[in-house]
Design a protein around this motif. Structure first.
Motif, PDB file in Angstrom:
ATOM      1  N   GLY A 109      20.824  -4.813   9.430  1.00 43.79           N
ATOM      2  CA  GLY A 109      20.882  -3.661  10.311  1.00 43.79           C
ATOM      3  C   GLY A 109      19.855  -2.575  10.074  1.00 43.79           C
ATOM      4  N   LEU A 110      19.027  -2.718   9.066  1.00 45.41           N
ATOM      5  CA  LEU A 110      18.054  -1.664   8.785  1.00 45.41           C
ATOM      6  C   LEU A 110      16.688  -2.057   9.314  1.00 45.41           C
ATOM      7  CD1 LEU A 110      19.021  -0.866   5.098  1.00 45.41           C
ATOM      8  CD2 LEU A 110      19.694   0.357   7.158  1.00 45.41           C
ATOM      9  N   THR A 111      15.879  -1.066   9.568  1.00 42.16           N
ATOM     10  CA  THR A 111      14.497  -1.320   9.959  1.00 42.16           C
ATOM     11  C   THR A 111      13.812  -2.028   8.799  1.00 42.16           C
ATOM     12  OG1 THR A 111      14.570   0.767  11.140  1.00 42.16           O
ATOM     13  CG2 THR A 111      12.392  -0.196  10.785  1.00 42.16           C
ATOM     14  N   PRO A 112      12.993  -3.044   9.091  1.00 43.68           N
ATOM     15  CA  PRO A 112      12.297  -3.723   7.980  1.00 43.68           C
ATOM     16  C   PRO A 112      11.493  -2.720   7.147  1.00 43.68           C
ATOM     17  CG  PRO A 112      11.930  -4.869  10.054  1.00 43.68           C
ATOM     18  CD  PRO A 112      12.666  -3.604  10.383  1.00 43.68           C
ATOM     19  N   VAL A 113      11.543  -2.910   5.849  1.00 38.04           N
ATOM     20  CA  VAL A 113      10.781  -2.066   4.937  1.00 38.04           C
ATOM     21  C   VAL A 113       9.637  -2.916   4.395  1.00 38.04           C
ATOM     22  CG1 VAL A 113      10.862  -0.729   2.800  1.00 38.04           C
ATOM     23  CG2 VAL A 113      12.868  -0.804   4.309  1.00 38.04           C
ATOM     24  N   SER A 114       8.420  -2.388   4.489  1.00 33.91           N
ATOM     25  CA  SER A 114       7.258  -3.158   4.054  1.00 33.91           C
ATOM     26  C   SER A 114       6.459  -2.412   3.002  1.00 33.91           C
ATOM     27  CB  SER A 114       6.340  -3.459   5.250  1.00 33.91           C
ATOM     28  OG  SER A 114       7.025  -4.242   6.195  1.00 33.91           O
ATOM     29  N   LYS A 115       5.842  -3.185   2.121  1.00 38.95           N
ATOM     30  CA  LYS A 115       4.912  -2.653   1.128  1.00 38.95           C
ATOM     31  C   LYS A 115       3.695  -3.567   1.123  1.00 38.95           C
ATOM     32  CE  LYS A 115       6.792   0.809  -1.240  1.00 38.95           C
ATOM     33  NZ  LYS A 115       6.151   2.091  -1.436  1.00 38.95           N
ATOM     34  N   TYR A 116       2.552  -2.995   0.756  1.00 38.53           N
ATOM     35  CA  TYR A 116       1.301  -3.754   0.740  1.00 38.53           C
ATOM     36  C   TYR A 116       0.650  -3.654  -0.630  1.00 38.53           C
ATOM     37  CZ  TYR A 116       1.626  -3.450   5.836  1.00 38.53           C
ATOM     38  OH  TYR A 116       2.045  -3.540   7.136  1.00 38.53           O
ATOM     39  N   ASN A 117      -0.168  -4.662  -0.955  1.00 40.28           N
ATOM     40  CA  ASN A 117      -1.008  -4.604  -2.147  1.00 40.28           C
ATOM     41  C   ASN A 117      -2.286  -5.343  -1.810  1.00 40.28           C
ATOM     42  OD1 ASN A 117      -1.491  -6.328  -5.128  1.00 40.28           O
ATOM     43  ND2 ASN A 117      -1.525  -4.114  -5.099  1.00 40.28           N
ATOM     44  N   SER A 118      -3.424  -4.722  -2.129  1.00 40.09           N
ATOM     45  CA  SER A 118      -4.711  -5.352  -1.818  1.00 40.09           C
ATOM     46  C   SER A 118      -5.585  -5.435  -3.053  1.00 40.09           C
ATOM     47  CB  SER A 118      -5.453  -4.546  -0.742  1.00 40.09           C
ATOM     48  OG  SER A 118      -4.752  -4.573   0.475  1.00 40.09           O
ATOM     49  N   VAL A 119      -6.425  -6.462  -3.079  1.00 47.86           N
ATOM     50  CA  VAL A 119      -7.478  -6.556  -4.079  1.00 47.86           C
ATOM     51  C   VAL A 119      -8.784  -6.834  -3.342  1.00 47.86           C
ATOM     52  CG1 VAL A 119      -5.980  -7.353  -5.954  1.00 47.86           C
ATOM     53  CG2 VAL A 119      -7.136  -9.016  -4.518  1.00 47.86           C
ATOM     54  N   ASN A 120      -9.863  -6.325  -3.895  1.00 44.29           N
ATOM     55  CA  ASN A 120     -11.182  -6.579  -3.326  1.00 44.29           C
ATOM     56  C   ASN A 120     -11.923  -7.538  -4.237  1.00 44.29           C
ATOM     57  OD1 ASN A 120     -11.383  -4.703  -0.947  1.00 44.29           O
ATOM     58  ND2 ASN A 120     -10.741  -3.270  -2.538  1.00 44.29           N
ATOM     59  N   ILE A 121     -12.409  -8.625  -3.643  1.00 46.77           N
ATOM     60  CA  ILE A 121     -13.156  -9.615  -4.417  1.00 46.77           C
ATOM     61  C   ILE A 121     -14.511  -9.827  -3.749  1.00 46.77           C
ATOM     62  CG2 ILE A 121     -11.090 -10.787  -5.265  1.00 46.77           C
ATOM     63  CD1 ILE A 121     -11.692 -12.988  -3.139  1.00 46.77           C
ATOM     64  N   THR A 122     -15.417 -10.457  -4.491  1.00 46.13           N
ATOM     65  CA  THR A 122     -16.744 -10.749  -3.958  1.00 46.13           C
ATOM     66  C   THR A 122     -16.923 -12.257  -3.879  1.00 46.13           C
ATOM     67  OG1 THR A 122     -17.608  -8.737  -4.958  1.00 46.13           O
ATOM     68  CG2 THR A 122     -19.221 -10.411  -4.300  1.00 46.13           C
ATOM     69  N   GLY A 123     -17.237 -12.736  -2.681  1.00 39.85           N
ATOM     70  CA  GLY A 123     -17.512 -14.159  -2.499  1.00 39.85           C
ATOM     71  C   GLY A 123     -18.950 -14.456  -2.882  1.00 39.85           C
ATOM     72  N   LEU A 124     -19.133 -15.436  -3.742  1.00 42.04           N
ATOM     73  CA  LEU A 124     -20.479 -15.815  -4.189  1.00 42.04           C
ATOM     74  C   LEU A 124     -20.903 -17.094  -3.481  1.00 42.04           C
ATOM     75  CD1 LEU A 124     -20.124 -15.133  -8.009  1.00 42.04           C
ATOM     76  CD2 LEU A 124     -21.148 -13.677  -6.263  1.00 42.04           C
ATOM     77  N   PRO A 125     -22.204 -17.240  -3.198  1.00 43.66           N
ATOM     78  CA  PRO A 125     -22.693 -18.330  -2.360  1.00 43.66           C
ATOM     79  C   PRO A 125     -22.342 -19.728  -2.824  1.00 43.66           C
ATOM     80  CG  PRO A 125     -24.485 -16.864  -3.011  1.00 43.66           C
ATOM     81  CD  PRO A 125     -23.242 -16.342  -3.639  1.00 43.66           C
ATOM     82  N   SER A 126     -22.340 -20.005  -4.136  1.00 43.85           N
ATOM     83  CA  SER A 126     -21.993 -21.353  -4.566  1.00 43.85           C
ATOM     84  C   SER A 126     -21.523 -21.315  -6.000  1.00 43.85           C
ATOM     85  CB  SER A 126     -23.197 -22.293  -4.441  1.00 43.85           C
ATOM     86  OG  SER A 126     -24.058 -22.088  -5.542  1.00 43.85           O
ATOM     87  N   PRO A 127     -20.774 -22.349  -6.407  1.00 45.43           N
ATOM     88  CA  PRO A 127     -20.279 -22.372  -7.797  1.00 45.43           C
ATOM     89  C   PRO A 127     -21.403 -22.336  -8.822  1.00 45.43           C
ATOM     90  CG  PRO A 127     -19.157 -24.015  -6.462  1.00 45.43           C
ATOM     91  CD  PRO A 127     -20.269 -23.457  -5.623  1.00 45.43           C
TER      92      PRO A 127
END
Length: 141
Positions: A109-127
């Motif tokens: 019966g309650l409004t959904p409660v939401s929380k967020y968590n973010s991380v910033n990563i760097t994509g590198l061109p190749s292994p």
């Protein structure tokens, strides 16, 4: 009546009334990863009894995708969760990528409660980028 608008609060370490929490535990903020598919892992306040769902996205790309529960309580236990970025949704691209996890809890019966968590990563061109650094030749004689 105004009673339907009461906000229930509880002290720290209280039970049921605490806000949900979510954290991306891998990769870590600032990490460098190869471009392409990536599986992230996280934890949350959810367990097999609570009515919560975990979602993930990258660079705010909608719609958010359902994560997979990996807690010991089974398919509804998101205390531990994973999500894999694949070509069907979006893979990690070269450069900056913001990974976001979201928990939404739907208690009766309650409004959904939401929380967020973010991380910033760097994509590198190749292994290959992960090869051991080449020692810099000494300039002293």
């Amino acid at each position: 009546s105004s009673s339907s608008f009461l906000i229930h609060t509880s002290p720290p370490n209280g039970n049921n009334e605490t806000l949900p929490s979510i954290e991306i535990t891998s990769p870590q903020d600032g990490q460098r990863v190869p471009v392409g598919e990536l599986t992230i892992e996280g934890t949350s306040s959810d367990d097999a009894e609570s009515n919560c769902q975990i979602y993930a996205d990258v660079n705010d790309m909608t719609p958010m995708q359902n994560a997979t529960a990996s807690g010991q309580g089974g398919v509804n236990d998101y205390s531990n969760w994973t999500f894999t970025y694949t070509p069907e949704y979006q893979v990690i691209t070269e450069g900056a990528n913001e990974l976001t996890g979201k928990i939404s809890c739907f208690d009766a019966g309650l409004t959904p409660v939401s929380k967020y968590n973010s991380v910033n990563i760097t994509g590198l061109p190749s292994p290959d980028t992960f090869a051991a650094p080449v020692p810099i030749p000494s300039t002293t004689s």
